[in-house]
Design a protein around this motif. Sequence first.
Motif, PDB file in Angstrom:
ATOM      1  N   ILE A 118      -4.707  11.355 -89.092  1.00 14.18           N
ATOM      2  CA  ILE A 118      -5.045  12.129 -90.437  1.00 14.18           C
ATOM      3  C   ILE A 118      -6.285  13.013 -89.946  1.00 14.18           C
ATOM      4  CG2 ILE A 118      -5.321  12.082 -92.809  1.00 14.18           C
ATOM      5  CD1 ILE A 118      -3.809   9.577 -93.100  1.00 14.18           C
ATOM      6  N   THR A 119      -6.275  14.228 -90.154  1.00 12.23           N
ATOM      7  CA  THR A 119      -7.368  15.357 -90.384  1.00 12.23           C
ATOM      8  C   THR A 119      -7.416  15.953 -91.546  1.00 12.23           C
ATOM      9  OG1 THR A 119      -6.403  16.908 -89.174  1.00 12.23           O
ATOM     10  CG2 THR A 119      -7.692  15.098 -87.870  1.00 12.23           C
ATOM     11  N   ARG A 120      -8.320  16.678 -91.870  1.00 15.53           N
ATOM     12  CA  ARG A 120      -8.255  17.688 -93.138  1.00 15.53           C
ATOM     13  C   ARG A 120      -7.280  18.787 -92.789  1.00 15.53           C
ATOM     14  NH1 ARG A 120     -13.260  16.563 -92.179  1.00 15.53           N
ATOM     15  NH2 ARG A 120     -14.549  15.180 -93.735  1.00 15.53           N
ATOM     16  N   ASP A 121      -6.735  19.092 -91.689  1.00 14.59           N
ATOM     17  CA  ASP A 121      -5.848  19.912 -91.165  1.00 14.59           C
ATOM     18  C   ASP A 121      -4.458  19.492 -91.325  1.00 14.59           C
ATOM     19  OD1 ASP A 121      -7.687  22.080 -90.780  1.00 14.59           O
ATOM     20  OD2 ASP A 121      -7.789  21.260 -88.772  1.00 14.59           O
ATOM     21  N   GLY A 122      -4.061  18.367 -91.363  1.00 11.56           N
ATOM     22  CA  GLY A 122      -2.915  17.556 -91.463  1.00 11.56           C
ATOM     23  C   GLY A 122      -2.634  16.240 -91.069  1.00 11.56           C
ATOM     24  N   ILE A 123      -1.587  15.673 -90.973  1.00  8.91           N
ATOM     25  CA  ILE A 123      -1.143  14.341 -90.663  1.00  8.91           C
ATOM     26  C   ILE A 123      -0.054  14.493 -89.583  1.00  8.91           C
ATOM     27  CG2 ILE A 123      -0.200  12.082 -91.405  1.00  8.91           C
ATOM     28  CD1 ILE A 123      -1.205  12.764 -94.295  1.00  8.91           C
ATOM     29  N   THR A 124      -0.392  13.783 -88.524  1.00 11.52           N
ATOM     30  CA  THR A 124       0.659  13.627 -87.451  1.00 11.52           C
ATOM     31  C   THR A 124       1.304  12.104 -87.170  1.00 11.52           C
ATOM     32  OG1 THR A 124      -0.547  15.350 -86.336  1.00 11.52           O
ATOM     33  CG2 THR A 124       0.884  14.023 -85.006  1.00 11.52           C
ATOM     34  N   VAL A 125       2.537  12.073 -87.310  1.00  8.92           N
ATOM     35  CA  VAL A 125       3.155  10.814 -86.921  1.00  8.92           C
ATOM     36  C   VAL A 125       3.695  10.749 -85.595  1.00  8.92           C
ATOM     37  CG1 VAL A 125       5.190   9.215 -87.871  1.00  8.92           C
ATOM     38  CG2 VAL A 125       3.710  10.663 -89.704  1.00  8.92           C
ATOM     39  N   ASP A 126       3.471   9.879 -84.857  1.00  6.07           N
ATOM     40  CA  ASP A 126       3.715   9.758 -83.703  1.00  6.07           C
ATOM     41  C   ASP A 126       4.476   8.441 -83.536  1.00  6.07           C
ATOM     42  OD1 ASP A 126       2.947  11.902 -82.139  1.00  6.07           O
ATOM     43  OD2 ASP A 126       0.825  11.082 -82.170  1.00  6.07           O
ATOM     44  N   THR A 127       5.397   8.065 -82.652  1.00  2.00           N
ATOM     45  CA  THR A 127       6.109   6.666 -82.478  1.00  2.00           C
ATOM     46  C   THR A 127       5.196   5.870 -81.738  1.00  2.00           C
ATOM     47  OG1 THR A 127       8.344   7.810 -82.232  1.00  2.00           O
ATOM     48  CG2 THR A 127       8.144   5.755 -81.480  1.00  2.00           C
ATOM     49  N   TYR A 128       5.313   4.600 -82.501  1.00  2.00           N
ATOM     50  CA  TYR A 128       4.523   3.657 -82.133  1.00  2.00           C
ATOM     51  C   TYR A 128       5.262   2.675 -81.019  1.00  2.00           C
ATOM     52  CZ  TYR A 128       1.353  -0.786 -82.241  1.00  2.00           C
ATOM     53  OH  TYR A 128       0.629  -1.802 -81.968  1.00  2.00           O
ATOM     54  N   CYS A 160       4.279  -1.031 -88.284  1.00  2.00           N
ATOM     55  CA  CYS A 160       5.659  -1.155 -87.828  1.00  2.00           C
ATOM     56  C   CYS A 160       6.223  -2.609 -88.159  1.00  2.00           C
ATOM     57  CB  CYS A 160       5.768  -1.092 -86.137  1.00  2.00           C
ATOM     58  SG  CYS A 160       4.612  -2.609 -85.567  1.00  2.00           S
ATOM     59  N   THR A 161       7.585  -2.827 -87.841  1.00  2.03           N
ATOM     60  CA  THR A 161       8.082  -4.064 -87.872  1.00  2.03           C
ATOM     61  C   THR A 161       8.320  -4.562 -86.459  1.00  2.03           C
ATOM     62  OG1 THR A 161       9.394  -3.547 -89.947  1.00  2.03           O
ATOM     63  CG2 THR A 161      10.058  -5.417 -88.875  1.00  2.03           C
ATOM     64  N   HIS A 192       7.592   1.857 -87.071  1.00  2.00           N
ATOM     65  CA  HIS A 192       7.109   2.183 -85.865  1.00  2.00           C
ATOM     66  C   HIS A 192       6.599   3.489 -85.475  1.00  2.00           C
ATOM     67  CE1 HIS A 192      10.048  -0.984 -85.348  1.00  2.00           C
ATOM     68  NE2 HIS A 192      11.157  -0.324 -86.182  1.00  2.00           N
ATOM     69  N   ALA A 193       5.352   3.682 -86.386  1.00  2.00           N
ATOM     70  CA  ALA A 193       4.451   4.668 -86.519  1.00  2.00           C
ATOM     71  C   ALA A 193       2.963   4.473 -86.056  1.00  2.00           C
ATOM     72  CB  ALA A 193       4.623   5.485 -88.027  1.00  2.00           C
ATOM     73  N   GLU A 194       2.500   5.649 -85.523  1.00  8.02           N
ATOM     74  CA  GLU A 194       1.118   5.748 -85.207  1.00  8.02           C
ATOM     75  C   GLU A 194       0.533   7.040 -86.029  1.00  8.02           C
ATOM     76  OE1 GLU A 194      -0.430   4.112 -81.215  1.00  8.02           O
ATOM     77  OE2 GLU A 194       0.309   5.970 -81.013  1.00  8.02           O
ATOM     78  N   ILE A 195      -0.162   6.746 -87.039  1.00  7.67           N
ATOM     79  CA  ILE A 195      -0.597   7.806 -88.105  1.00  7.67           C
ATOM     80  C   ILE A 195      -1.843   8.361 -87.652  1.00  7.67           C
ATOM     81  CG2 ILE A 195      -1.038   8.648 -90.227  1.00  7.67           C
ATOM     82  CD1 ILE A 195       1.107   5.478 -89.865  1.00  7.67           C
TER      83      ILE A 195
END
Length: 238
Positions: free
Chosen positions: A225-235, A119-120, A220-223
Amino acid sequence: MTSQPTTQSPVEPSSEVATYKEVLRLIDRRQAQLDHYRQIAESYLTNASGDTEISTANGDPALSCNGPLTFTTTFLGIPIEGEIIRSNKDEQKPIEEFAPLMQAVLDDPTVQAFGWQQCTPYFNDGDECIFSAGSLWIRTDADPAPEAGDEWDWRRNHLVGNHHPTLGERPRVWDSVTRVHTQLSYTGPDEDRYDRCLALSNAISSGYSDNVLLDAFGDHAEITITRDGITVDTYDHE
């Protein structure tokens, strides 16, 4: 005359409590990056001679967000879910250098999930607000999954570079006389695995991969990661 006992109203928690909790979050997020810069500085001080100067080329680049929310479908072929905030920035290290570091961690069968924040800050005590990424956490198959509502504390206790309960650590000892950290030997189950995870952590927190991370996941992201995919949530941060 018998005096009546007085009844005191319950004491409301101080608003400073929430403030200090957020301070701890920010400290955790920056610690990995600060440790990386300390290693750079100590290396220069150890090897410098004569009038050698420390280059400023290792400083953080100033990045700013100027685009609307957009959506990216994949990163390295892995699907992403979430809104992406684009930013305008100078190019740094290319994705070709970041990709194998991340893939090495993904290919480890003991690694179940990992992630970080980027984030900034909205406020920096009058100084320029600069984008950064860091606080890489990793969950191996030997780690219990975090309980609902306890994710932040769980991740704080599973940061790479700290005393990770299943990855191990390579501790450093501070010498107050020479004012230099001494790196001790690795302790843990698998040093090669630790080094792969540490290499990814350094790539994320060093600042040199900001170009890649901002393009892929936004500000402004919380990342996660698993082998099934990537999820981006708001940080959520200051």
